[in-house]
Design a protein around this motif. Structure first.
Motif, PDB file in Angstrom:
ATOM      1  N   GLN A  51       0.829  -1.204   0.000  1.00 36.92           N
ATOM      2  CA  GLN A  51       0.000   0.000   0.000  1.00 36.92           C
ATOM      3  C   GLN A  51       0.868   1.259   0.000  1.00 36.92           C
ATOM      4  OE1 GLN A  51      -3.077   0.633  -0.364  1.00 36.92           O
ATOM      5  NE2 GLN A  51      -3.166   2.788   0.267  1.00 36.92           N
ATOM      6  N   ALA A  52       1.956   1.255   0.779  1.00 43.32           N
ATOM      7  CA  ALA A  52       2.845   2.414   0.820  1.00 43.32           C
ATOM      8  C   ALA A  52       3.494   2.649  -0.542  1.00 43.32           C
ATOM      9  CB  ALA A  52       3.911   2.204   1.886  1.00 43.32           C
ATOM     10  N   ASN A  53       3.907   1.561  -1.213  1.00 44.81           N
ATOM     11  CA  ASN A  53       4.509   1.708  -2.545  1.00 44.81           C
ATOM     12  C   ASN A  53       3.492   2.221  -3.557  1.00 44.81           C
ATOM     13  OD1 ASN A  53       6.946   0.767  -1.557  1.00 44.81           O
ATOM     14  ND2 ASN A  53       6.491  -1.376  -2.068  1.00 44.81           N
ATOM     15  N   GLU A  54       2.270   1.700  -3.480  1.00 45.91           N
ATOM     16  CA  GLU A  54       1.219   2.162  -4.399  1.00 45.91           C
ATOM     17  C   GLU A  54       0.903   3.632  -4.180  1.00 45.91           C
ATOM     18  OE1 GLU A  54      -2.041  -0.426  -3.682  1.00 45.91           O
ATOM     19  OE2 GLU A  54      -1.192  -2.127  -4.804  1.00 45.91           O
ATOM     20  N   GLU A  55       0.867   4.061  -2.919  1.00 38.52           N
ATOM     21  CA  GLU A  55       0.589   5.472  -2.623  1.00 38.52           C
ATOM     22  C   GLU A  55       1.723   6.358  -3.132  1.00 38.52           C
ATOM     23  OE1 GLU A  55      -1.400   8.823  -1.305  1.00 38.52           O
ATOM     24  OE2 GLU A  55      -2.095   6.753  -1.571  1.00 38.52           O
ATOM     25  N   ARG A  56       2.954   5.897  -2.970  1.00 38.25           N
ATOM     26  CA  ARG A  56       4.094   6.670  -3.456  1.00 38.25           C
ATOM     27  C   ARG A  56       4.045   6.806  -4.985  1.00 38.25           C
ATOM     28  NH1 ARG A  56       7.630   3.567  -1.807  1.00 38.25           N
ATOM     29  NH2 ARG A  56       7.737   4.390   0.335  1.00 38.25           N
ATOM     30  N   ALA A  57       3.734   5.716  -5.664  1.00 38.23           N
ATOM     31  CA  ALA A  57       3.638   5.767  -7.127  1.00 38.23           C
ATOM     32  C   ALA A  57       2.498   6.672  -7.576  1.00 38.23           C
ATOM     33  CB  ALA A  57       3.448   4.356  -7.679  1.00 38.23           C
ATOM     34  N   ARG A  58       1.405   6.633  -6.843  1.00 43.12           N
ATOM     35  CA  ARG A  58       0.260   7.485  -7.204  1.00 43.12           C
ATOM     36  C   ARG A  58       0.604   8.965  -7.045  1.00 43.12           C
ATOM     37  NH1 ARG A  58      -4.247   9.881  -5.018  1.00 43.12           N
ATOM     38  NH2 ARG A  58      -3.489   9.478  -2.911  1.00 43.12           N
ATOM     39  N   GLN A  59       1.314   9.309  -5.961  1.00 43.81           N
ATOM     40  CA  GLN A  59       1.718  10.693  -5.748  1.00 43.81           C
ATOM     41  C   GLN A  59       2.677  11.171  -6.832  1.00 43.81           C
ATOM     42  OE1 GLN A  59       0.482  12.810  -3.585  1.00 43.81           O
ATOM     43  NE2 GLN A  59      -0.800  11.283  -2.534  1.00 43.81           N
ATOM     44  N   GLU A  60       3.608  10.304  -7.232  1.00 50.12           N
ATOM     45  CA  GLU A  60       4.535  10.679  -8.300  1.00 50.12           C
ATOM     46  C   GLU A  60       3.809  10.870  -9.629  1.00 50.12           C
ATOM     47  OE1 GLU A  60       7.462   7.660  -8.360  1.00 50.12           O
ATOM     48  OE2 GLU A  60       8.491   8.326  -6.517  1.00 50.12           O
ATOM     49  N   GLN A  61       2.823  10.021  -9.886  1.00 53.59           N
ATOM     50  CA  GLN A  61       2.052  10.161 -11.112  1.00 53.59           C
ATOM     51  C   GLN A  61       1.258  11.464 -11.112  1.00 53.59           C
ATOM     52  OE1 GLN A  61      -0.548   6.889 -11.886  1.00 53.59           O
ATOM     53  NE2 GLN A  61      -1.305   7.712 -13.839  1.00 53.59           N
TER      54      GLN A  61
ATOM     55  N   LYS B 239       2.016  14.176  -9.532  1.00 51.90           N
ATOM     56  CA  LYS B 239       2.967  15.269  -9.684  1.00 51.90           C
ATOM     57  C   LYS B 239       3.363  15.455 -11.147  1.00 51.90           C
ATOM     58  CE  LYS B 239       7.438  16.869  -7.956  1.00 51.90           C
ATOM     59  NZ  LYS B 239       8.602  16.545  -7.062  1.00 51.90           N
ATOM     60  N   ALA B 240       3.613  14.332 -11.827  1.00 51.50           N
ATOM     61  CA  ALA B 240       3.961  14.412 -13.248  1.00 51.50           C
ATOM     62  C   ALA B 240       2.810  14.967 -14.069  1.00 51.50           C
ATOM     63  CB  ALA B 240       4.358  13.025 -13.757  1.00 51.50           C
ATOM     64  N   GLU B 241       1.600  14.554 -13.736  1.00 49.48           N
ATOM     65  CA  GLU B 241       0.435  15.066 -14.465  1.00 49.48           C
ATOM     66  C   GLU B 241       0.263  16.565 -14.256  1.00 49.48           C
ATOM     67  OE1 GLU B 241      -2.808  12.735 -13.111  1.00 49.48           O
ATOM     68  OE2 GLU B 241      -2.248  10.946 -14.275  1.00 49.48           O
ATOM     69  N   ARG B 242       0.543  17.044 -13.041  1.00 53.88           N
ATOM     70  CA  ARG B 242       0.416  18.493 -12.798  1.00 53.88           C
ATOM     71  C   ARG B 242       1.458  19.271 -13.599  1.00 53.88           C
ATOM     72  NH1 ARG B 242      -0.565  16.831  -7.361  1.00 53.88           N
ATOM     73  NH2 ARG B 242       1.642  17.185  -6.856  1.00 53.88           N
ATOM     74  N   VAL B 243       2.678  18.724 -13.678  1.00 56.74           N
ATOM     75  CA  VAL B 243       3.714  19.407 -14.449  1.00 56.74           C
ATOM     76  C   VAL B 243       3.340  19.485 -15.922  1.00 56.74           C
ATOM     77  CG1 VAL B 243       6.117  19.226 -15.211  1.00 56.74           C
ATOM     78  CG2 VAL B 243       5.543  18.797 -12.833  1.00 56.74           C
TER      79      VAL B 243
END
Length: 254
Positions: free
Chosen positions: A97-107, A109-113
């Protein structure tokens, strides 16, 4: 979801039901302690089950689990294996779950950029490339600055170690000098004690000589008085002559 809201459930038996998946909110059953899921069609478990921190028993045998999950669960044949299965599965799902949450946050962030880049009005492709290049240069500068700080920190540490070593050597040298001074002081003390003893002996000899001189003077004076009174007839001499000690001394001397 309505089933998952029954948070008061402590034990749940869902075995032999051909279940292929559990609800995504299955982790809301926080008070669940025992869960029977054997002989179903489960290949994986929802990540929300990491919230089942009270789970003490989990049976997943006879399910077509994926290889990774199968390696976590084990065989679940004995009581101890089922208990270990519960602990291992909850821990594994917590990490996933922690890894999935980290990947979701990075995604996100990339989408906002990307959204910020393409929402700029009339932005040519060249300007976008320049902005990307500028960001890369800023990252490089930050990395150089971090390395420079690390080098300076290491240099300060080495200087501090060198200064500390010098101070320790100075303290050691000073302690050795103090030990030498203490040795010298001990020798001086012994010499002073010897001199003091000699002085006392000299003083004792001086007192003895003085005492003998006084006795000699007294005896000479007394003999003079005897001779003077032998030929005189004064009152003082008469008293002395009448003394029996006087006659004894005169006889001894004469």
């Amino acid at each position: 979801e309505s089933f998952c809201s029954l948070s008061h459930i402590v034990a749940l038996d869902l075995s032999n039901n051909k279940i292929s998946s559990l609800p995504s909110h299955f982790g809301q059953l926080r008070n669940l302690k025992k869960l029977e899921l054997y002989r179903n069609q489960l290949t994986d478990l929802p990540s929300s089950m990491f919230k089942l921190t009270n789970l003490k028993w989990l049976d997943l045998k006879d399910n077509p689990l994926n290889p990774e999950m199968k390696g976590i669960t084990g065989n679940c044949v004995t009581d101890s294996e089922c208990k270990n299965c519960a602990v291992k599965v909850v821990g594994y799902l917590k990490t996933r779950q922690a890894n999935e949450e980290r990947a979701r946050q990075e995604q996100l962030k990339a989408e906002r950029v990307i959204k910020q880049i393409f929402e700029l009005p009339n932005t040519p492709i060249i300007m976008v490339e320049k902005q990307s290049q500028r960001k890369l240069e800023e990252e490089k500068e930050k990395e150089v600055l971090r390395r420079r700080k690390a080098v300076e920190k290491e240099k300060r540490r080495q200087e501090y170690q060198a200064q500390l070593k010098i101070k320790q050597e100075q303290i050691s040298t000073k302690q050795q000098g103090d030990d030498d001074d203490n040795t010298y002081s001990t020798e001086d003390l012994d010499a002073n004690r010897a001199n003091t003893g000699n002085e006392k002996e000299n003083q004792s000899g001086s007192w003895l000589i003085t005492f003998l001189l006084i006795i000699v003077v007294v005896l000479v004076s007394f003999v003079g008085i005897l001779y003077a009174c032998q030929n005189n007839s004064g009152e003082f001499c008469e008293k002395i002559k009448n003394n029996k000690w006087f006659e004894l001394l005169v006889n001894k001397i004469m």
